[in-house]
Design a protein around this motif. Structure first.
Motif, short mmCIF file in Angstrom:
data_model
loop_
_atom_site.label_atom_id
_atom_site.label_comp_id
_atom_site.label_asym_id
_atom_site.label_seq_id
_atom_site.Cartn_x
_atom_site.Cartn_y
_atom_site.Cartn_z
N ASN B 218 40.50 33.32 34.19
CA ASN B 218 40.48 34.13 35.39
C ASN B 218 39.22 34.97 35.37
O ASN B 218 39.14 35.95 34.64
N PHE B 219 38.21 34.55 36.14
CA PHE B 219 37.01 35.36 36.24
C PHE B 219 36.47 35.23 37.66
O PHE B 219 36.33 34.12 38.17
N GLN B 224 38.36 32.48 39.42
CA GLN B 224 39.44 33.20 40.12
C GLN B 224 39.62 32.67 41.54
O GLN B 224 38.97 33.10 42.48
N TYR B 231 47.97 36.76 42.96
CA TYR B 231 48.82 37.20 41.84
C TYR B 231 48.30 38.51 41.25
O TYR B 231 49.07 39.43 41.01
N LEU B 232 47.00 38.60 41.04
CA LEU B 232 46.44 39.79 40.41
C LEU B 232 46.41 40.97 41.37
O LEU B 232 46.61 42.11 40.96
N MET B 234 48.60 41.56 43.56
CA MET B 234 49.98 42.05 43.66
C MET B 234 50.24 43.16 42.64
O MET B 234 51.10 44.01 42.85
N GLU B 235 49.49 43.17 41.55
CA GLU B 235 49.71 44.18 40.51
C GLU B 235 49.08 45.52 40.85
O GLU B 235 49.49 46.55 40.32
N VAL B 236 48.03 45.51 41.65
CA VAL B 236 47.37 46.77 41.94
C VAL B 236 47.43 47.15 43.41
O VAL B 236 47.58 48.32 43.76
N PRO B 238 49.31 45.63 46.61
CA PRO B 238 50.16 44.64 47.29
C PRO B 238 49.67 44.31 48.71
O PRO B 238 49.82 43.18 49.15
#
Lengths: 275, 273
Positions: B218-219, B224, B231-232, B234-236, B238
């Protein structure tokens, strides 16, 4: 003619369609059988104990220690089951604030804990441990990494945590302090993803917590120290969540982590004291 | 080939109508929720964000290259499975469809074991040529090919099996070689199926997540892709994840429209897959 042809095809398909889920269920069932077998005697030993179930969301770097603590806690509180979900603290904080059902949150950074507290999902977290970073390299150290200064050399493949994940924040701090400009080849979703890339030998180095290096197989991963003056110290806060359906057990688990027994497990794994 | 025969439409009895309606709601409601909860005001900013542009461009580029490679290798494979005779044909036929039912993350692990820096083949690539595949855009494409190729192969093979072989036989009796027969007779017949298979293959490649994050890492800009970015995010953030999801949903709808002749008309759909 066509009809019979179709029918034959359907029944041939039907066998695997029924069999596959059945086998999957069987396999899953066998696994849980063992759990109940071990849980049953302890539950019957203390007939008064009601079954308690809590879910603990914990930072990926706590995987080994909290699994141990969970087992010890279950042994000390018969009839209690502790389920863990380990992921990046930032991801867990987001899940809690989106309403994920959970009882305890243990974060690898004060920042993600503050997000949960600010959203009104918990109050009064307590710091229970600290940690710092180390360079993890494959056991044969293919890129000959001896110090943090080697990471920016050409051709060295480095894995770091995603920038928003606590270990990624710490990694940025460390690299800034050391004056290193490192372009990683990949960003791990959490610290264990970085550690896996190192232990598979897919990267030459990864910045992880020192406890992750300690927990890894020394035949696969070795650590290269980062001097204290450029290292970053992270603190781990824990809290019982407001939405917990079993506040008593949740608080008991938090107390257990903070107890002398809990501290012992954490210290043995290489975590620093909470100060 | 009696496609003209139309079935009679009847009113659905309730034991069939109720579950059917529930299934429809279940399938469509989450997509509706995506539209309802979309951050419409900040949407332009979120979508013009350079990181979004990079992820989208990478996804479109890799999925297109992967589809092209799938066509170059997948069409001959479909032909071989449908027309050629060789030992173990049925077994190979079953095996090549495994990625269709295999969890993609397992595909990623397997690819890493073969092409990783310490992998069975990857080790030699690294030693002899200094070539490492994981964490490169090539790895993204390989992961996409692995999961998407069966979609193309099955589409094309289905069309080949349904096609009237007498045309090919006629060409052969007139002296055409096998390659000429394939090029001048078979290929034109199955062209629509190749198109449909390619669109399916492209959509599957575009959505690839599990094998990509495991094998390609994942870069931003290199590995990416859009699903990883969703997905990523969603963590910081939404809201950004919803915005990115909307983009992928729009792409899916476009794909559906592109395939309308094949899927919206269920009679014709039997021609593929």
């Amino acid at each position: 003619m066509i009809r019979t042809g179709r029918k034959a095809r359907v029944s041939r398909l039907a066998v695997p369609l029924v069999l596959v889920p059945a086998l999957a269920l069987l396999a899953a069932g066998c696994g849980s059988d063992d759990d109940t077998a071990t849980a049953a005697p302890s539950a019957s030993a203390t007939a008064s104990a009601e079954p308690h179930k809590i879910t603990v969301l914990a930072a990926a770097s706590l995987t080994e220690t909290f699994t141990t603590l969970g087992k010890q806690f279950e042994a000390a509180h018969p009839g209690t089951t502790v389920t863990f979900s380990f992921a990046a603290s930032s991801a867990l904080a987001q899940q809690i604030n989106s309403g994920a059902p959970a009882d305890v949150f243990a974060s690898a950074s004060a920042k993600n804990m503050t997000e949960v507290v600010d959203a009104g999902n918990a109050t009064g977290p307590t710091t229970f441990a600290t940690n710092s970073l180390e360079i993890a390299v494959p056991a044969d150290n293919p890129a000959k990494i001896d110090e943090i200064g080697d990471l920016d050399e050409a051709g060295v493949k480095v894995a770091l945590c995603e920038a928003q994940v606590p270990c990624g924040v710490a990694a940025t701090t460390v690299l800034d302090k050391a004056g290193e400009k490192v372009t990683p080849v990949t960003y791990g979703a959490d610290v264990k993803a970085v550690l896996t890339s190192v232990s598979l030998g897919e990267v030459d180095a990864g910045l992880v917590y020192r406890t992750d290096v300690a927990s890894a197989d020394p035949k696969k991963v070795i650590g290269v120290e980062i001097p204290a003056d450029v290292n970053a110290k992270t603190s781990y806060p824990i809290v019982a969540l407001k939405e917990s359906k079993d506040a008593e057990t949740a608080k008991a688990f938090v107390d257990y982590v903070l107890s002398a027994d809990g501290t012992k497990v954490l210290t043995e794994a290489g975590f620093g004291p909470a100060k | 080939m009696t496609r003209a025969r139309r079935e009679a439409r009847v009113r659905a009895p309730w034991p069939l109508a109720v579950p059917a309606a529930l299934a429809t709601v279940f399938l469509l409601f989450p997509l509706l929720a995506l539209i309802i909860r979309a951050p419409w005001e900040s949407l332009p900013d979120l979508l013009t964000d350079p990181s979004t542009r990079h992820a989208l461009w990478l996804s479109v580029r890799t999925a297109t290259i992967a589809t092209a490679i799938c066509m170059v290798f997948g069409v001959p494979l479909a032909w071989a499975l449908s027309r050629a005779s060789f030992p173990g044909r049925d077994l190979i036929h079953a095996l090549v469809t495994i990625p269709l039912v295999l969890p993609p993350v397992v595909g990623g692990v397997s690819l890493l074991l073969v092409l990783g820096r310490r992998g069975i083949v990857g080790r030699h690539l690294d030693n002899w040529f200094g070539l490492t595949i994981p964490f490169t855009t090539d790895a993204v494409i390989l992961a996409q090919i692995f999961v998407a190729m069966p979609f193309l192969v099955l589409s094309v093979e289905g069309a080949l099996s349904a096609a009237d072989q007498r045309f090919e036989e006629a060409a052969a009796t007139l002296g055409a070689s096998r390659v000429t027969t394939f090029r001048r007779v078979t290929l034109p017949m199955i062209l629509p199926a190749i198109g449909a298979g390619a669109v399916l293959c492209w959509a599957r490649a575009l959505g690839e997540f599990g094998a990509t994050i495991t094998f390609a890492g994942n870069f931003p800009k290199t590995t990416q892709t859009m699903p990883l970015a969703v997905y990523l995010a969603m963590e910081v953030d939404p809201e950004k994840a919803i915005a990115l999801s909307l983009v992928l949903l729009s792409v899916s709808i476009v794909v559906l429209v592109a395939l309308r002749g094949r899927w919206w008309n269920s009679r014709q759909a039997q021609g593929i897959v």
